[in-house]
Design a protein around this motif. Structure first.
Motif, mmCIF file in Angstrom:
data_model
loop_
_atom_site.group_PDB
_atom_site.id
_atom_site.type_symbol
_atom_site.label_atom_id
_atom_site.label_comp_id
_atom_site.label_asym_id
_atom_site.label_seq_id
_atom_site.Cartn_x
_atom_site.Cartn_y
_atom_site.Cartn_z
ATOM 1 N N ALA A 121 32.043 48.353 47.707
ATOM 2 C CA ALA A 121 33.582 49.496 46.978
ATOM 3 C C ALA A 121 34.451 48.896 47.865
ATOM 4 C CB ALA A 121 33.787 51.017 47.013
ATOM 5 N N ALA A 122 34.499 48.104 48.494
ATOM 6 C CA ALA A 122 36.314 48.310 49.721
ATOM 7 C C ALA A 122 36.074 46.630 49.321
ATOM 8 C CB ALA A 122 35.793 48.825 51.024
ATOM 9 N N LEU A 123 35.546 45.737 49.363
ATOM 10 C CA LEU A 123 35.751 44.886 48.820
ATOM 11 C C LEU A 123 35.735 44.849 47.794
ATOM 12 C CD1 LEU A 123 32.750 43.454 51.088
ATOM 13 C CD2 LEU A 123 35.002 42.846 51.656
ATOM 14 N N ARG A 124 35.444 45.376 46.861
ATOM 15 C CA ARG A 124 35.716 45.274 44.909
ATOM 16 C C ARG A 124 36.526 45.274 44.704
ATOM 17 N NH1 ARG A 124 37.387 45.102 40.947
ATOM 18 N NH2 ARG A 124 35.901 45.260 38.425
ATOM 19 N N LEU A 125 37.593 46.535 44.936
ATOM 20 C CA LEU A 125 38.883 46.871 45.406
ATOM 21 C C LEU A 125 39.890 46.085 45.667
ATOM 22 C CD1 LEU A 125 38.059 50.821 46.407
ATOM 23 C CD2 LEU A 125 38.811 49.306 43.543
ATOM 24 N N ALA A 126 39.472 45.533 46.765
ATOM 25 C CA ALA A 126 40.131 44.664 47.706
ATOM 26 C C ALA A 126 40.414 42.960 46.304
ATOM 27 C CB ALA A 126 40.372 44.180 48.923
ATOM 28 N N ARG A 127 38.936 42.591 46.337
ATOM 29 C CA ARG A 127 39.437 41.725 44.733
ATOM 30 C C ARG A 127 39.857 42.138 43.863
ATOM 31 N NH1 ARG A 127 33.431 39.110 43.859
ATOM 32 N NH2 ARG A 127 33.205 41.337 42.367
ATOM 33 N N PHE A 128 39.573 43.399 43.541
ATOM 34 C CA PHE A 128 40.927 43.472 42.349
ATOM 35 C C PHE A 128 42.360 43.947 42.499
ATOM 36 C CE2 PHE A 128 42.186 46.785 39.381
ATOM 37 C CZ PHE A 128 42.876 45.999 38.377
ATOM 38 N N ASN A 129 42.574 44.270 43.202
ATOM 39 C CA ASN A 129 43.956 43.979 43.823
ATOM 40 C C ASN A 129 44.525 42.478 43.673
ATOM 41 O OD1 ASN A 129 43.825 46.584 43.590
ATOM 42 N ND2 ASN A 129 44.284 47.243 45.987
ATOM 43 N N THR A 130 43.650 42.223 44.007
ATOM 44 C CA THR A 130 44.791 40.489 44.570
ATOM 45 C C THR A 130 43.811 39.663 43.445
ATOM 46 O OG1 THR A 130 41.999 40.177 45.802
ATOM 47 C CG2 THR A 130 44.054 40.882 47.222
ATOM 48 N N THR A 131 43.483 39.222 42.500
ATOM 49 C CA THR A 131 43.299 38.865 41.332
ATOM 50 C C THR A 131 43.951 39.471 39.747
ATOM 51 O OG1 THR A 131 41.011 39.962 40.949
ATOM 52 C CG2 THR A 131 40.990 37.968 42.549
ATOM 53 N N LEU A 132 44.920 40.682 39.864
ATOM 54 C CA LEU A 132 45.357 40.901 38.985
ATOM 55 C C LEU A 132 45.694 40.087 37.844
ATOM 56 C CD1 LEU A 132 46.970 43.546 40.711
ATOM 57 C CD2 LEU A 132 45.032 43.788 39.309
ATOM 58 N N GLU A 133 46.544 38.751 38.637
ATOM 59 C CA GLU A 133 47.084 37.830 37.579
ATOM 60 C C GLU A 133 46.446 36.814 36.926
ATOM 61 O OE1 GLU A 133 50.329 37.013 39.477
ATOM 62 O OE2 GLU A 133 51.476 38.180 39.478
ATOM 63 N N VAL A 134 45.275 36.116 37.305
ATOM 64 C CA VAL A 134 44.141 35.807 37.334
ATOM 65 C C VAL A 134 42.510 35.918 36.421
ATOM 66 C CG1 VAL A 134 42.361 34.126 38.431
ATOM 67 C CG2 VAL A 134 44.897 35.197 39.662
ATOM 68 N N VAL A 135 42.122 36.985 36.563
ATOM 69 C CA VAL A 135 40.835 37.152 35.787
ATOM 70 C C VAL A 135 41.312 37.429 34.142
ATOM 71 C CG1 VAL A 135 39.666 38.065 37.650
ATOM 72 C CG2 VAL A 135 41.093 40.138 36.028
ATOM 73 N N ASP A 136 40.759 37.397 33.588
ATOM 74 C CA ASP A 136 40.220 37.180 31.724
ATOM 75 C C ASP A 136 41.020 39.139 31.829
ATOM 76 O OD1 ASP A 136 40.079 37.799 29.300
ATOM 77 O OD2 ASP A 136 38.776 36.876 28.962
ATOM 78 N N LYS A 137 41.366 40.012 31.024
ATOM 79 C CA LYS A 137 41.490 41.076 30.792
ATOM 80 C C LYS A 137 40.658 41.872 30.102
ATOM 81 C CE LYS A 137 45.340 41.055 33.688
ATOM 82 N NZ LYS A 137 45.567 42.028 34.176
ATOM 83 N N ARG A 138 39.997 41.218 29.280
ATOM 84 C CA ARG A 138 38.675 41.750 28.903
ATOM 85 C C ARG A 138 37.385 42.070 29.948
ATOM 86 N NH1 ARG A 138 37.537 37.767 24.144
ATOM 87 N NH2 ARG A 138 37.788 35.818 26.443
ATOM 88 N N PHE A 139 37.551 41.477 30.732
ATOM 89 C CA PHE A 139 36.473 42.161 30.888
ATOM 90 C C PHE A 139 36.040 42.236 33.126
ATOM 91 C CE2 PHE A 139 35.170 38.932 28.405
ATOM 92 C CZ PHE A 139 33.919 39.330 27.841
ATOM 93 N N PHE A 140 35.568 42.804 34.036
ATOM 94 C CA PHE A 140 35.499 43.192 35.148
ATOM 95 C C PHE A 140 34.953 41.728 36.454
ATOM 96 C CE2 PHE A 140 37.141 47.611 33.553
ATOM 97 C CZ PHE A 140 38.075 47.520 34.212
ATOM 98 N N GLN A 141 35.292 41.643 37.469
ATOM 99 C CA GLN A 141 34.410 40.457 37.866
ATOM 100 C C GLN A 141 33.497 41.389 39.206
ATOM 101 O OE1 GLN A 141 36.418 37.488 40.368
ATOM 102 N NE2 GLN A 141 34.361 36.606 40.677
ATOM 103 N N GLY A 142 32.878 41.489 38.250
ATOM 104 C CA GLY A 142 31.612 42.863 39.372
ATOM 105 C C GLY A 142 31.541 44.231 38.548
ATOM 106 N N LEU A 143 30.511 45.015 38.986
ATOM 107 C CA LEU A 143 30.819 46.060 38.095
ATOM 108 C C LEU A 143 31.588 47.128 38.602
ATOM 109 C CD1 LEU A 143 28.955 48.270 36.988
ATOM 110 C CD2 LEU A 143 28.301 48.735 39.286
ATOM 111 N N PRO A 144 32.951 47.938 38.267
ATOM 112 C CA PRO A 144 34.011 48.338 38.941
ATOM 113 C C PRO A 144 33.458 49.988 39.507
ATOM 114 C CG PRO A 144 33.688 48.077 36.689
ATOM 115 C CD PRO A 144 32.354 47.461 36.634
ATOM 116 N N SER A 145 34.565 50.148 40.750
ATOM 117 C CA SER A 145 33.622 50.802 41.799
ATOM 118 C C SER A 145 33.004 52.400 40.991
ATOM 119 C CB SER A 145 35.025 51.166 42.619
ATOM 120 O OG SER A 145 36.070 51.246 41.709
ATOM 121 N N PRO A 146 34.492 53.016 40.086
ATOM 122 C CA PRO A 146 33.442 53.999 38.919
ATOM 123 C C PRO A 146 32.166 53.570 38.886
ATOM 124 C CG PRO A 146 35.738 53.235 38.503
ATOM 125 C CD PRO A 146 35.246 52.398 39.437
ATOM 126 N N ALA A 147 31.638 52.772 37.752
ATOM 127 C CA ALA A 147 30.433 52.812 37.276
ATOM 128 C C ALA A 147 29.478 53.228 38.185
ATOM 129 C CB ALA A 147 30.789 51.739 36.462
#
Length: 252
Positions: A121-147
């Protein structure tokens, strides 16, 4: 000598200069409280309330960002605060609830499984915060932590409703916890639902499906929510498998 390029900010400069807004941070604080409440209830042995509190934190976490965008009160502080709240509610709380419910019976293996989930969960949140401007907004990379949290808490909730002791499903719980933790840091893509336009007209069956979903949740919230998140978790692997098959066909 090669000139170093300035590092690009993760946040919009206009947003970064803003202060702290009360309304969206109220929802974030409420989500944080729900996660902390889940931890307290797990320590006290009330696992049903603990699981329900994690699902409540999910709802509140989904509202804070939308409220901020609707009221134009986005800020760098709010984004950081939301991530810290998510770590407690969807990282620490589910791992501790699962550990206290049944993983404790597995000894060292149990707390290792809980730690794998927490670290994921910690790594997932860190990666999400550092790739906000890179990834496709329609998809999450990895299972979202709330799910992932819903997957873990949902198993606890469903087993309690079925009156199945945690000891009887300790190996299933261990496997699911590790699976959720590793899926969060995988490259599996999951649909984000962010491109859904609520103002656009839809076919009649969509409204019927929504009504049916509400009925199922009302009939048995724990079972319905757990089933939904199990399907959502598997959907990423199905999409990845379909993509691999299509890629092989294209190569041929």
């Amino acid at each position: 000598m090669t000139e170093l390029k300035p590092r690009k900010s993760l946040f919009n400069p206009d947003v970064k200069r803003r202060g702290i807004y009360l309304l969206p941070n109220l929802f974030t604080t409420a989500a944080l409280f729900a996660g902390f409440f889940a931890i307290v209830q797990a320590i006290q042995g009330d696992f049903e309330r603990a699981a329900m509190a994690i699902f409540i934190a999910m709802v509140l976490d989904g509202l804070d960002g939308r409220v901020a965008r609707l009221t134009n009160t986005q800020s760098a502080f709010g984004a950081e605060y939301d991530s810290l709240s998510d770590m407690v509610s969807f990282g620490v709380a589910p791992a501790l609830v699962m550990y206290e419910w049944t993983l404790r019976d597995l000894g060292r293996l149990g707390w290792i499984a809980a730690f794998i989930y927490c670290a994921g969960a910690a790594l997932r949140l860190a990666r999400f915060n550092t790739t906000l401007e890179v990834v496709d907004k329609r998809f999450f990379q990895g299972l979202p932590s709330p799910a992932a949290a819903a997957l873990v808490a949902g198993l606890v909730w469903v087993m309690l409703l079925a009156q199945v002791p945690g000891y009887d499903v300790r190996w299933l719980a261990c496997a699911l916890t590790v699976f959720a933790g590793l899926t969060m840091i995988s490259n599996i893509r999951y649909y984000s639902f962010k491109d859904i336009n609520l103002k656009k007209s839809v076919p009649f069956f969509v409204i019927a499906a929504v009504a049916l979903s509400f009925a199922l949740v009302a009939y048995s919230p724990g079972v319905a929510l757990f089933a939904f998140f199990v399907l959502y978790c598997l959907s990423g692997y199905v999409l990845a498998l379909v993509g691999m098959v299509r890629g092989k066909k294209t190569a041929v």
